[in-house]
Scaffold this motif. Sequence first.
Motif, PDB file in Angstrom:
ATOM      1  N   ILE A 656      37.464  -4.431  56.784  1.00  0.00           N
ATOM      2  CA  ILE A 656      36.604  -4.051  57.895  1.00  0.00           C
ATOM      3  C   ILE A 656      35.150  -3.880  57.448  1.00  0.00           C
ATOM      4  N   ASN A 657      34.213  -4.246  58.313  1.00  0.00           N
ATOM      5  CA  ASN A 657      32.793  -4.059  58.038  1.00  0.00           C
ATOM      6  C   ASN A 657      32.314  -2.747  58.660  1.00  0.00           C
ATOM      7  N   PHE A 658      31.613  -1.962  57.866  1.00  0.00           N
ATOM      8  CA  PHE A 658      31.030  -0.721  58.363  1.00  0.00           C
ATOM      9  C   PHE A 658      29.535  -0.875  58.649  1.00  0.00           C
ATOM     10  N   PHE A 659      28.834  -1.575  57.759  1.00  0.00           N
ATOM     11  CA  PHE A 659      27.390  -1.755  57.913  1.00  0.00           C
ATOM     12  C   PHE A 659      27.073  -3.181  58.329  1.00  0.00           C
ATOM     13  N   HIS A 660      26.064  -3.315  59.163  1.00  0.00           N
ATOM     14  CA  HIS A 660      25.624  -4.625  59.626  1.00  0.00           C
ATOM     15  C   HIS A 660      24.138  -4.775  59.315  1.00  0.00           C
ATOM     16  N   LYS A 661      23.820  -5.795  58.546  1.00  0.00           N
ATOM     17  CA  LYS A 661      22.425  -6.025  58.168  1.00  0.00           C
ATOM     18  C   LYS A 661      21.647  -6.582  59.354  1.00  0.00           C
ATOM     19  N   LYS A 662      20.444  -6.024  59.580  1.00  0.00           N
ATOM     20  CA  LYS A 662      19.614  -6.416  60.715  1.00  0.00           C
ATOM     21  C   LYS A 662      18.435  -7.260  60.234  1.00  0.00           C
ATOM     22  N   THR A 663      17.904  -8.050  61.132  1.00  0.00           N
ATOM     23  CA  THR A 663      16.747  -8.874  60.791  1.00  0.00           C
ATOM     24  C   THR A 663      15.520  -8.001  60.585  1.00  0.00           C
ATOM     25  N   MET A 664      14.654  -8.409  59.660  1.00  0.00           N
ATOM     26  CA  MET A 664      13.438  -7.646  59.376  1.00  0.00           C
ATOM     27  C   MET A 664      12.212  -8.326  59.972  1.00  0.00           C
ATOM     28  N   GLY A 665      12.416  -9.270  60.851  1.00  0.00           N
ATOM     29  CA  GLY A 665      11.277  -9.998  61.405  1.00  0.00           C
ATOM     30  C   GLY A 665      10.463  -9.201  62.395  1.00  0.00           C
ATOM     31  N   PRO A 691      -6.532   2.273  56.014  1.00  0.00           N
ATOM     32  CA  PRO A 691      -5.070   2.224  55.869  1.00  0.00           C
ATOM     33  C   PRO A 691      -4.485   0.918  56.399  1.00  0.00           C
ATOM     34  N   GLY A 692      -3.367   0.541  55.822  1.00  0.00           N
ATOM     35  CA  GLY A 692      -2.592  -0.578  56.337  1.00  0.00           C
ATOM     36  C   GLY A 692      -1.242  -0.078  56.791  1.00  0.00           C
ATOM     37  N   LYS A 693      -0.763  -0.557  57.921  1.00  0.00           N
ATOM     38  CA  LYS A 693       0.493  -0.067  58.471  1.00  0.00           C
ATOM     39  C   LYS A 693       1.455  -1.214  58.751  1.00  0.00           C
ATOM     40  N   ALA A 694       2.722  -0.957  58.388  1.00  0.00           N
ATOM     41  CA  ALA A 694       3.811  -1.876  58.740  1.00  0.00           C
ATOM     42  C   ALA A 694       4.812  -1.093  59.562  1.00  0.00           C
ATOM     43  N   MET A 695       5.008  -1.512  60.828  1.00  0.00           N
ATOM     44  CA  MET A 695       5.845  -0.760  61.756  1.00  0.00           C
ATOM     45  C   MET A 695       7.095  -1.552  62.113  1.00  0.00           C
ATOM     46  N   LEU A 696       8.239  -0.924  61.876  1.00  0.00           N
ATOM     47  CA  LEU A 696       9.529  -1.555  62.138  1.00  0.00           C
ATOM     48  C   LEU A 696      10.155  -0.913  63.373  1.00  0.00           C
ATOM     49  N   ASN A 697      10.391  -1.698  64.395  1.00  0.00           N
ATOM     50  CA  ASN A 697      11.008  -1.214  65.629  1.00  0.00           C
ATOM     51  C   ASN A 697      12.486  -1.596  65.646  1.00  0.00           C
ATOM     52  N   PHE A 698      13.336  -0.670  66.097  1.00  0.00           N
ATOM     53  CA  PHE A 698      14.761  -0.966  66.181  1.00  0.00           C
ATOM     54  C   PHE A 698      15.353  -0.252  67.388  1.00  0.00           C
ATOM     55  N   VAL A 699      16.403  -0.831  67.928  1.00  0.00           N
ATOM     56  CA  VAL A 699      17.014  -0.359  69.175  1.00  0.00           C
ATOM     57  C   VAL A 699      18.467   0.008  68.918  1.00  0.00           C
ATOM     58  N   GLU A 760      -1.040  -2.980  47.301  1.00  0.00           N
ATOM     59  CA  GLU A 760       0.056  -3.928  47.505  1.00  0.00           C
ATOM     60  C   GLU A 760       1.367  -3.287  47.091  1.00  0.00           C
ATOM     61  N   ILE A 761       2.434  -3.611  47.828  1.00  0.00           N
ATOM     62  CA  ILE A 761       3.769  -3.155  47.442  1.00  0.00           C
ATOM     63  C   ILE A 761       4.760  -4.299  47.574  1.00  0.00           C
ATOM     64  N   ASP A 762       5.789  -4.263  46.735  1.00  0.00           N
ATOM     65  CA  ASP A 762       6.879  -5.239  46.781  1.00  0.00           C
ATOM     66  C   ASP A 762       7.941  -4.709  47.726  1.00  0.00           C
ATOM     67  N   VAL A 763       8.218  -5.440  48.813  1.00  0.00           N
ATOM     68  CA  VAL A 763       9.147  -4.967  49.849  1.00  0.00           C
ATOM     69  C   VAL A 763      10.434  -5.782  49.884  1.00  0.00           C
ATOM     70  N   THR A 764      10.706  -6.506  48.821  1.00  0.00           N
ATOM     71  CA  THR A 764      11.857  -7.406  48.816  1.00  0.00           C
ATOM     72  C   THR A 764      13.162  -6.680  49.114  1.00  0.00           C
ATOM     73  N   GLU A 765      13.332  -5.475  48.533  1.00  0.00           N
ATOM     74  CA  GLU A 765      14.603  -4.748  48.688  1.00  0.00           C
ATOM     75  C   GLU A 765      14.657  -3.895  49.952  1.00  0.00           C
ATOM     76  N   ILE A 766      13.615  -3.907  50.773  1.00  0.00           N
ATOM     77  CA  ILE A 766      13.661  -3.131  52.016  1.00  0.00           C
ATOM     78  C   ILE A 766      14.503  -3.897  53.031  1.00  0.00           C
ATOM     79  N   GLU A 767      15.644  -3.294  53.394  1.00  0.00           N
ATOM     80  CA  GLU A 767      16.570  -3.921  54.330  1.00  0.00           C
ATOM     81  C   GLU A 767      17.070  -2.878  55.330  1.00  0.00           C
ATOM     82  N   LEU A 768      17.281  -3.330  56.552  1.00  0.00           N
ATOM     83  CA  LEU A 768      17.726  -2.444  57.627  1.00  0.00           C
ATOM     84  C   LEU A 768      19.198  -2.710  57.949  1.00  0.00           C
ATOM     85  N   TYR A 769      19.974  -1.606  58.049  1.00  0.00           N
ATOM     86  CA  TYR A 769      21.399  -1.716  58.371  1.00  0.00           C
ATOM     87  C   TYR A 769      21.738  -0.736  59.481  1.00  0.00           C
TER      88      TYR A 769
END
Length: 884
Positions: A656-665, A691-699, A760-769
């Motif tokens: 069974i799957n508990f976590f579902h990876k979401k798109t980061m677009g 400042p620089g801002k990166a905003m992630l919206n999720f529903v 600058e920051i490396d965001v490669t490992e930033i993932e939403l589940y």
Amino acid sequence: MQLTSMKRVPNKKFILTGILSFLLPVFLLLILYALRGIYPFGKESLLTIDLGQQYIDLYAEYRETLLHSPSRMIYSFTKSLGGEMTGLWAYYLMSPFNLLFLLVKPPQFPEVILLITLMKTGLMSLTMAFYLTYSRQFQQSYNNNKDLIPLFSTSYALMSYSIIYQSNLMWLDGLYLLPLVILGLEKGIDLNRYHLYIGSLSLIFLTNYYIGFMISLFLILYFFYYIFLEKKTRLIKTVAQFILYSILSAGIAAFLLVPTFFSLLESKATYGSNQWSWTVLWPLQEILSKLYVGAFNFDQMPNGQPNIFTGSLTLILFFFYFFNERIPLKDKLASLFLFSIFLFSFNLEGLNKLWHAFQFPVWFPHRFSFLFSFFTILLAYKSYLAIEGVKKRYYILLGLLFVSMSYYVWQQNVEFLDFNQIIVTVAIFTSLLFLLFFRKKLNKIGLLLILIVSLSELSFNAGIVFSRLGYVDQDTFVQDQQTLANQMDNFTTENTFYRLEKTYHRSKNDSHQVNYQGVTHFSSTFESVVPELFGQLGFPAKNGFTVYSNGTLLTDAFFGIGYYFSDSYSHKKYYPPTIQRQFNDPTKLLTPVQTKPDVQFYPIENTITDMVIHQNPYALSIGFGSHEKLASLKNIHAHPLLYQEDIFRSILNTPINFFHKKTMGSFKLENIERIERGNRHYFKKMDTSIPGKAMLNFVPDFSGPYYLTFPAHIKKEDVNLFLDGQPFYQYKTYHDLLVLNLGVPDEFGSQFTIELKSEEIDVTEIELYSLNFAHFEEAIKEIQKSDIQIEKMTNLSIKGTMTPLPGQSIAVFTIPYSKNWKASVNGEDVATIKVLDSLVGVPIESTKQTIELSFIPTYHIIGMMITIISLGILLFLNYKNDPR
């Protein structure tokens, strides 16, 4: 330097010397504390660095154990998931002065710490005075004037080491016992009387084995140094006696040392690298900067040069020792050799590591430098007693040399030294040179001036050090401690065993301070498997600590977090108005360490002092049934959420799957551009001035909370984090891929914002589940069917029954694996197994099982037998040498 007679100094005279030696540093410290504003003279306490964040909580553990639960001295569930305590006691809590904590309650601990600090400092001076008075080296001297013994002993008590490392109270016992063990060694060599040596060395091992190890190395060096000076005959017999009585001294303490040794093999001994390096740690000439008053700042705590300042008088006399015509050349060469060993030990990584029990220290470098300071004071006192042998030209030479050296040090722009410190030291140094030069003409007035100038310098040095340390306010500690204590006093539950965690803390050892079973913990004797496990699961963890600040619904359930205390300050917006109205002024008393919106999934049981108690209905028991797959599971993905998922899949043997990876677009970028370099992804500011801002919206998705993986290389200095416009709290020290808790968005969605502070920051490992809550709830209900029903539980045993589900062949206990845990199932002994490379597993059958776990302190028994044998041998040898 053969001496043929030993003139006994009258006891009455030493009583006066001893009283003055004890009171001088105590009186000076009291004045300095008053000037610094230390309670009761001001609003601050002596709590600083680890004393305020670690030791004071362990003193509460000490008090609770001795007064109410003695078995916790062996094992305690207030130590994270549970842990062996003998090693912790041996390192932190064995000072006899700690008995004073039994007389007061924890809010009064800072006053007791002040008293203990003063008493240990006074004892350091007293025992040094005792050594300088009764050591055979100084009985026959060229100068019978012993009036400055209180000054030399105060120089030892107020040396930079004891002032700067004063917060490490457990180390100071070794410092006041050092002069006694050296005196005992000398008496053993000279008179074949080892009683003082054995007694003091045993006490050193018992009060702190770590400092004891360093002193033991010094004793080996000093033994050969002393017999070389004294031209001892019957060398083989003397060496044999030294080895025998040293081993017996350790044997007397074996009841503590043996279990501590095996405890260290599972904790501190596993930290760091086993590789040896002979790297030069810093340019050797940098040690010159440590010869000035106040040669310290906070940056020296994690990594710096040794703290060797003992005052200008000892420095002058130390130099004169090597140019004194009345001191034999062989003595000078032997002393220079031992001095060189210390110098190279400070500077070469391999030797430095050896002194620190084969582990390079994390913070508080050069912890053995008190031995160097002791040795320099010893030589300085010898030099003073023979000062008539110093030619006048050496006074001029030394004055010119020190002025030149001071100019060189000033040119180096050392961070912790300013021009005023250098000038003051030069002025004091030259003044003391002048007073020593004209000592005969000045007579008693000269001695008095030397005493005043030297004590002023030692006080000035300590005052600068104190001004550069930050201390916890007395009222703040008392208020925080009482807040925690009131919360726990008003919390009641009928559960036999539960774990409890909080969204805030005073320190990482709150569980010891107010007596509850928590997961967060910090100590040097922490079993390494626990932080390793939690690091893999997405928590802040490293050698010596774990902070339970990044839990998910899965980890809360797995580790049996039955209750969660959530503060109103950082979590108010997650509660409905009916709950919010129960909060008072949301002043931040304790420190928020996490934002945990998924706490909404746990029903509210009560509210206490601006804090909400949640009861977790999904928490598993301390033991539960599992499929055998869990025993061999590895973190093959090196990913915390996938590892959590694999754990629950293995328990139930389900895909069974508990976590579902979401798109980061859906990241909305302001003043940030997305850059790709190979397979790595970066956020980079376009205009670095704003400042620089990166905003992630999720529903909403799957009716469950969202979690975000966050890389360890992005630190607090690089970004600010926000959830729905509010600050996102995260414990600042972490070394592994984290799991951030974003909770469940409302119908309009939620927004997680990363505000760049770095370019600058490396965001490669930033993932939403997102968590599929239905799958999670179904799985938990299934596992709970095989929960251990606890019938009886103590610090050293667990007894309960369980009915395994089909396919379950092991019972998993979320306590750290140890060979000392012995198991029986239905009355028959079975061998435990290691689960997840860290936890205890017990093989079971398919029918109803009665399982008993017992913590058998095998090494305590072995250690006690060695202690008894050692005492027996000593009694036999004593009777043989003196049948009376």
